[in-house]
Design a protein around this motif. Structure first.
Motif, PDB file in Angstrom:
ATOM      1  N   GLN A 189      59.503  80.631  55.395  1.00  0.00           N
ATOM      2  CA  GLN A 189      59.640  79.170  54.649  1.00  0.00           C
ATOM      3  C   GLN A 189      61.135  78.836  54.310  1.00  0.00           C
ATOM      4  OE1 GLN A 189      57.433  80.023  50.998  1.00  0.00           O
ATOM      5  NE2 GLN A 189      58.623  82.004  50.435  1.00  0.00           N
ATOM      6  N   ILE A 190      61.248  77.948  53.558  1.00  0.00           N
ATOM      7  CA  ILE A 190      62.589  77.717  53.031  1.00  0.00           C
ATOM      8  C   ILE A 190      62.647  78.399  51.713  1.00  0.00           C
ATOM      9  CG2 ILE A 190      63.974  75.698  52.024  1.00  0.00           C
ATOM     10  CD1 ILE A 190      62.975  73.592  53.867  1.00  0.00           C
ATOM     11  N   SER A 191      63.448  79.287  51.771  1.00  0.00           N
ATOM     12  CA  SER A 191      63.546  80.066  50.492  1.00  0.00           C
ATOM     13  C   SER A 191      64.701  79.760  49.695  1.00  0.00           C
ATOM     14  CB  SER A 191      63.827  81.466  51.032  1.00  0.00           C
ATOM     15  OG  SER A 191      65.107  81.547  51.671  1.00  0.00           O
ATOM     16  N   ALA A 192      65.576  79.180  50.003  1.00  0.00           N
ATOM     17  CA  ALA A 192      66.536  78.698  49.236  1.00  0.00           C
ATOM     18  C   ALA A 192      67.434  77.278  49.637  1.00  0.00           C
ATOM     19  CB  ALA A 192      67.979  79.705  48.889  1.00  0.00           C
ATOM     20  N   LEU A 193      67.921  76.604  48.583  1.00  0.00           N
ATOM     21  CA  LEU A 193      68.756  75.387  48.895  1.00  0.00           C
ATOM     22  C   LEU A 193      70.045  75.739  47.993  1.00  0.00           C
ATOM     23  CD1 LEU A 193      68.609  73.074  46.690  1.00  0.00           C
ATOM     24  CD2 LEU A 193      66.059  72.672  47.631  1.00  0.00           C
TER      25      LEU A 193
ATOM     26  N   THR B 141      61.070  68.186  65.016  1.00  0.00           N
ATOM     27  CA  THR B 141      60.497  69.134  66.027  1.00  0.00           C
ATOM     28  C   THR B 141      59.200  69.365  65.520  1.00  0.00           C
ATOM     29  OG1 THR B 141      61.147  70.993  64.342  1.00  0.00           O
ATOM     30  CG2 THR B 141      62.917  70.222  65.771  1.00  0.00           C
ATOM     31  N   ARG B 142      58.587  70.386  66.282  1.00  0.00           N
ATOM     32  CA  ARG B 142      57.306  70.844  66.018  1.00  0.00           C
ATOM     33  C   ARG B 142      57.619  71.687  64.778  1.00  0.00           C
ATOM     34  NH1 ARG B 142      54.375  72.814  71.494  1.00  0.00           N
ATOM     35  NH2 ARG B 142      54.945  70.888  72.732  1.00  0.00           N
ATOM     36  N   VAL B 143      56.251  72.145  64.183  1.00  0.00           N
ATOM     37  CA  VAL B 143      56.320  73.160  63.174  1.00  0.00           C
ATOM     38  C   VAL B 143      56.543  74.394  63.603  1.00  0.00           C
ATOM     39  CG1 VAL B 143      54.989  74.558  61.476  1.00  0.00           C
ATOM     40  CG2 VAL B 143      54.683  71.802  61.597  1.00  0.00           C
ATOM     41  N   LEU B 144      57.720  75.314  63.138  1.00  0.00           N
ATOM     42  CA  LEU B 144      58.314  76.497  63.748  1.00  0.00           C
ATOM     43  C   LEU B 144      57.906  77.734  62.650  1.00  0.00           C
ATOM     44  CD1 LEU B 144      61.604  74.736  64.483  1.00  0.00           C
ATOM     45  CD2 LEU B 144      59.748  75.279  66.318  1.00  0.00           C
ATOM     46  N   GLY B 145      57.373  78.575  63.405  1.00  0.00           N
ATOM     47  CA  GLY B 145      56.801  79.696  62.401  1.00  0.00           C
ATOM     48  C   GLY B 145      55.485  79.059  61.792  1.00  0.00           C
ATOM     49  N   SER B 146      55.585  79.519  60.509  1.00  0.00           N
ATOM     50  CA  SER B 146      54.283  79.173  59.760  1.00  0.00           C
ATOM     51  C   SER B 146      54.501  77.831  59.275  1.00  0.00           C
ATOM     52  CB  SER B 146      53.943  80.208  58.726  1.00  0.00           C
ATOM     53  OG  SER B 146      54.886  80.355  57.759  1.00  0.00           O
ATOM     54  N   ARG B 147      55.528  77.180  58.816  1.00  0.00           N
ATOM     55  CA  ARG B 147      55.609  76.165  58.157  1.00  0.00           C
ATOM     56  C   ARG B 147      56.844  75.377  57.854  1.00  0.00           C
ATOM     57  NH1 ARG B 147      55.590  77.515  51.591  1.00  0.00           N
ATOM     58  NH2 ARG B 147      55.096  75.312  51.490  1.00  0.00           N
ATOM     59  N   VAL B 148      57.921  75.601  58.680  1.00  0.00           N
ATOM     60  CA  VAL B 148      59.119  74.881  58.813  1.00  0.00           C
ATOM     61  C   VAL B 148      59.128  74.034  59.819  1.00  0.00           C
ATOM     62  CG1 VAL B 148      61.562  75.294  58.614  1.00  0.00           C
ATOM     63  CG2 VAL B 148      60.284  76.598  57.262  1.00  0.00           C
ATOM     64  N   PHE B 149      59.777  72.806  59.651  1.00  0.00           N
ATOM     65  CA  PHE B 149      60.136  72.085  60.875  1.00  0.00           C
ATOM     66  C   PHE B 149      61.407  71.225  60.545  1.00  0.00           C
ATOM     67  CE2 PHE B 149      57.296  69.209  58.418  1.00  0.00           C
ATOM     68  CZ  PHE B 149      57.895  68.051  58.569  1.00  0.00           C
ATOM     69  N   PHE B 150      62.140  70.740  61.471  1.00  0.00           N
ATOM     70  CA  PHE B 150      63.458  70.095  61.378  1.00  0.00           C
ATOM     71  C   PHE B 150      63.225  68.501  61.743  1.00  0.00           C
ATOM     72  CE2 PHE B 150      64.929  74.246  62.817  1.00  0.00           C
ATOM     73  CZ  PHE B 150      65.341  74.769  61.496  1.00  0.00           C
ATOM     74  N   GLU B 151      64.266  67.795  61.278  1.00  0.00           N
ATOM     75  CA  GLU B 151      64.078  66.301  61.212  1.00  0.00           C
ATOM     76  C   GLU B 151      65.355  66.124  61.683  1.00  0.00           C
ATOM     77  OE1 GLU B 151      62.955  64.153  57.985  1.00  0.00           O
ATOM     78  OE2 GLU B 151      62.875  62.252  58.909  1.00  0.00           O
ATOM     79  N   VAL B 152      65.679  65.029  62.285  1.00  0.00           N
ATOM     80  CA  VAL B 152      67.166  64.480  62.510  1.00  0.00           C
ATOM     81  C   VAL B 152      67.153  62.889  62.383  1.00  0.00           C
ATOM     82  CG1 VAL B 152      69.150  64.125  63.964  1.00  0.00           C
ATOM     83  CG2 VAL B 152      67.789  66.153  64.329  1.00  0.00           C
ATOM     84  N   VAL B 153      67.943  62.529  61.442  1.00  0.00           N
ATOM     85  CA  VAL B 153      67.776  61.254  60.885  1.00  0.00           C
ATOM     86  C   VAL B 153      69.048  60.378  60.963  1.00  0.00           C
ATOM     87  CG1 VAL B 153      66.262  61.857  59.213  1.00  0.00           C
ATOM     88  CG2 VAL B 153      68.464  61.370  58.539  1.00  0.00           C
TER      89      VAL B 153
END
Lengths: 580, 580
Positions: free
Chosen positions: A328-332, A539-551
């Motif tokens: 998951q996203i653990s930190a920002l 992108t697709r969901v990678l691993g259990s719950r993260v994906f990327f977007e490009v805008v």
């Protein structure tokens, strides 16, 4: 009588809905446009599926804001209608629902409305289709069924009739007697819905939807200024009736409440140092999937933490840390003009400081670590010596999108507003395939720090996919079509968007044909607002719950493509069901 | 400035709320009356607890519908106020919130309002207390803060001031300038709440709250009659936008939808045979607790099933079956004039028939078995020969109360309406200690079959106790006080109701002192409506989720004591936390 059901009544994908309607013995369906748009199946395939299931497609809906408009708008509306007639022919639907207009373009002129609806009916009739005109209870000029019938009668075309919807009729309390004056063959469609008697008034607003100061839309600072100017010396007291707070952990809610009153006395708080961008986002990964995706997207594994198993991946100004963990996203991390002062403000606002970490930081309401970075943090990541990838056009980070725990959505907006000094943007709500979603972004004035917060409108149960919802990280590109092309060529795990989306986009916004073709080819989505345009892909969901977007933001587009989110959600869901 | 928070902002018991507010650093609290009423601690104990936690009690609220009334109502209101002043003195609260009236007794007369508020302030001032008058945004005659201030100024008493609540001021959009004209010392209290901008209008009603026909309040039969009289021959189509349906299992929702349209064509269904009462209720038990409770309540273990380990317990016309299992209400059985016809109607309405059982029956949406009984079913239970208990006055079954799964509340109401031919009563909503609860009963015309359905307004999360919520079975008595006394003496596990409830009851409804004393002594609760009175008491939760109630309806009392339900819920919750 034959029995039909609108797909909007049911949860799930269009395929779920059709199967469920058929299994319950319905004879037909109304196809709700959004359900089709997010489907990977062509209208003809859906039409065949309905036939196989024994369902007729009794209505295609809704077609909005058509009538009583100036000539140029009429021309655009007729073009839009023809595109939808194409869809209906493939579906095998013969009747289109046209709702009475709520558009600012419309004028209050029954003759003009009748004339233009007649024109639409002529076009429809020429293709063997029919137009069912419905008075929305909140239509701008036409909001009662008898008014819609007067217009239809004046339009006087065999392919023009009315649609009666019990909600729109009964919610207005209009006398029913006039129904008997309509010839049955001019009632093209009958929609039934019941509803509780609701008094949607200020009392309901007060009893269910109050928020702590800073979480809503009220200007409490001005209000408080007026009260304090009188010499009032009693307490500031919070009185908030809120359905969510009534069932959530009171210890957390009380801290949230305290933060809200501390923020009202902003001048007594340590000021919020300026934030100048996203320093990095840290992802916990449990397999190679995310690293492989970053690599295929043109990122370089540029650094390695001195002591921890943490990798630094970089492209342009975008920096991603990969750590070991649960996916998951653990930190920002945000760049702060004064990290220690950021930390002091967070402490004054009762935010729990992170311990056992080398950077100043606090825990956000959903548990995500929020770090305040100065200049030196990169020194912890000596270069790997890996050759710098030429990249795929990514220049930085646009936003981080975090689905919040159900109880903590308003708390999170206030946390980012108060602790980081970000400004909440207007909330939006959209219908996702498995339920409504509420979304709200927080950002700084320069818009180089943006965080998007999302939550299901109702806590999800066993049927609708619930926790954990996907989270994502959106990168910027100055030429998103080129980035998409390059990433496709490099084999990045991009998300495929169905053709129906592009057909609808063409009907709705009519982008130039060559742009539309490129968007379609690379599964890039498109949105537009008063300020500019927005192109983005996932992108697709990678691993259990993260994906990327490009805008790519063109001009001053302010949003996050919420109109396209249901398309993305349905596509992700399909892959998950397919085990992809 | 000092910072306070109203207990209504936070979830839980009053003790939870106070501890949470103190832990977050608040200086004081507003005590919301309902939180105190359900508490087992006396006002003095709560006052001491606040002091120990470093919290002042800054406000006691709300006191409603006081001003601008005829003399007899004024006298009753002053009596009510004095009772609340007693409470405030014990709490150590010096200010009472009086909301502008919404009562039909009130008249539009500012002079009278000012005169009566002055009278109230004189009484308060004599005890060192103050009255803070607040204009509710939906007050009947006084709905703006400047209006409330004009009345307070006219009342002209040192113990009379205004309370400003940001919600009531800002939701109305009233100009703020007049705030500056109020002397600060006449602003007795300041309440802050934020809120989103909501347009609570017919559009929101339509988009979120539609229901399938028969689940709401619309007269769709009449509507449909009008449409069919035109000769309309198209489909009946359902179009329902509903937040819950959008996230619940579409296969179930489609069957629910089909049931709703089948019911619209009632004359094509097998008619619903008359129901004449509750035949029995079956409980699954996993220990001796329920049998011991029934015994202490005066039931006799009168019969034993021929082949199954099922006991028949009986008192008067009340019959309970005890079976082995997981501790819930597993079946309810109604007496049908024609069980086979009841079953045929259920089948026509797509209700799953029960198999492997000796009686005709179907599964309700929450899984409870519903049996249709004729005359012969008791023959399966040969007498045990146990001596008949003299009993404790129970004469029959009043109602069965079932908490529904979150997704199936409206489905359940329609199931009982359509399959059993019962009529849904008006829904009610009340604030329980851990969140709002919606309740709706279905009953037959003779009111000898009643089923009460309940659901949390929001699906519960980790903090608030969720599934399984308690279920209960309510018996009738013709002298509930005598029944309570006998059961006490026999050691039945009755639920203790806190004194605060009786003090509040005295203030609110002023029952005769000897009745009040008896209610208090035996923990019997009391309610009143236009039709009559309601006396009722409860047992503890027995096993995992079942409890009993004994009720007495005097006159034509129509409800189920919903006003008292939060008191019961808090008492049950306390015992559960205490391991009792």
């Amino acid at each position: 009588m034959r029995r039909s059901i609108a797909t909007v009544c049911l949860s799930g994908t269009l395929e779920d809905k059709l199967a469920a309607a058929a299994a319950a013995g319905f004879d037909g369906v109304e196809i709700f446009e959004n359900d089709l748009v997010v489907s990977p199946h062509s209208p003809a395939e859906i039409g065949r599926r309905c036939a196989d299931l024994g369902l007729s497609v009794d209505l295609y809906q809704p077609f909005r804001d058509f009538e009583a408009v100036p000539p140029d708008v009429l021309a655009a509306n007729l073009r839009r209608a023809e595109r939808k007639f194409d869809v209906m022919e493939q579906l095998g639907a013969d009747t289109m629902l046209v709702c009475s207009s709520v558009s600012p373009d419309a004028v209050d002129d029954d003759d003009l409305a009748a004339e233009q609806l007649r024109l639409l009916a002529e076009r429809a009739g020429a293709r063997g289709l029919r137009i069912a005109y419905e008075a929305l209870a909140w239509g701008r000029f036409v909001d009662t069924y008898d008014h819609s019938w007067r217009i239809v009668r004046r339009g006087d075309h065999p392919a023009l009739g009315v649609c009666l919807d019990s909600f729109h009729v009964l919610s207005r309390g209009t006398d029913l007697a006039a129904i008997r004056t309509i010839p049955g063959e001019k009632i093209f469609f009958l929609q039934l819905a019941d509803a509780p008697r609701l008094h949607m008034d200020v009392l309901q607003w007060s009893r269910h939807h109050r928020l702590f100061p800073g979480q809503g839309a009220f200007d409490l600072t001005t209000f408080l200024g007026h009260v304090l100017s009188t010499g009032y010396a009693g307490p500031l007291s919070l009185e908030v009736f809120n359905d969510v707070f009534r069932q959530s952990d009171p210890w957390r809610a009380a801290v949230d409440a305290m933060r809200s009153v501390l923020l009202l006395e902003e001048d007594r708080l340590p000021p919020a140092p300026a934030l100048t961008g996203h320093a990095f986002t840290e992802l916990e990964v449990s397999g190679p999937e995310l690293a492989e995706a970053l690599s295929a997207m043109g990122f370089t594994h540029a650094g390695q933490h001195r002591t921890k198993p943490v990798q630094l991946w970089r492209q342009g100004g975008a920096r991603v840390l990969l750590n070991e963990g649960s996916g998951q996203i653990s930190a920002l991390a945000v760049e702060s003009a004064d990290p220690a002062a950021s930390q002091a403000r967070a402490a004054a606002l009762h935010s729990p400081a992170l311990t056992d970490v080398s950077l100043p930081g606090v825990a956000a309401p959903d548990g995500t670590a929020v770090f305040f970075c100065g200049n030196g943090w990169l020194e912890d990541f000596p270069a790997t010596g890996a050759p710098e990838d030429a990249g795929a056009g990514i220049t930085g980070t646009d936003h981080v999108s975090l689905t919040q725990p159900f109880d903590n959505f308003d708390e999170a907006a206030l946390f980012y507003r108060s602790v980081l000094g970000l400004q909440p943007e207007l909330p939006t709500e959209f219908a996702a395939p498995f339920g409504l979603v509420r979304s709200r972004a927080v950002s700084n004035a320069a818009r180089d720090v943006r965080i998007s917060l999302n939550v299901a409108l109702l806590r999800r149960g066993g049927w609708a996919p619930g926790v954990p919802e996907p989270q994502h990280l959106a990168f910027t590109s100055e030429d998103v079509l080129a980035s998409a092309r390059q990433m496709h060529e490099r084999g990045a795990p991009l998300l495929r968007i169905p053709d129906n989306y592009y057909d609808d986009l063409d009907a709705r916004l009519a982008p130039p044909p060559e742009l539309l073709a490129a968007l379609r080819k690379y599964s890039v989505l498109y949105d537009r607002d008063e300020g500019g345009e927005f192109l983005h892909f996932y992108t697709r969901v990678l691993g259990s719950r993260v994906f990327f977007e490009v805008v790519q933001r063109i001009g001053n587009y302010a949003g996050y493509g919420a109109a396209n989110a249901p398309v993305r959600m349905a596509a992700h869901r399909r892959l998950r069901l397919a085990g992809g």
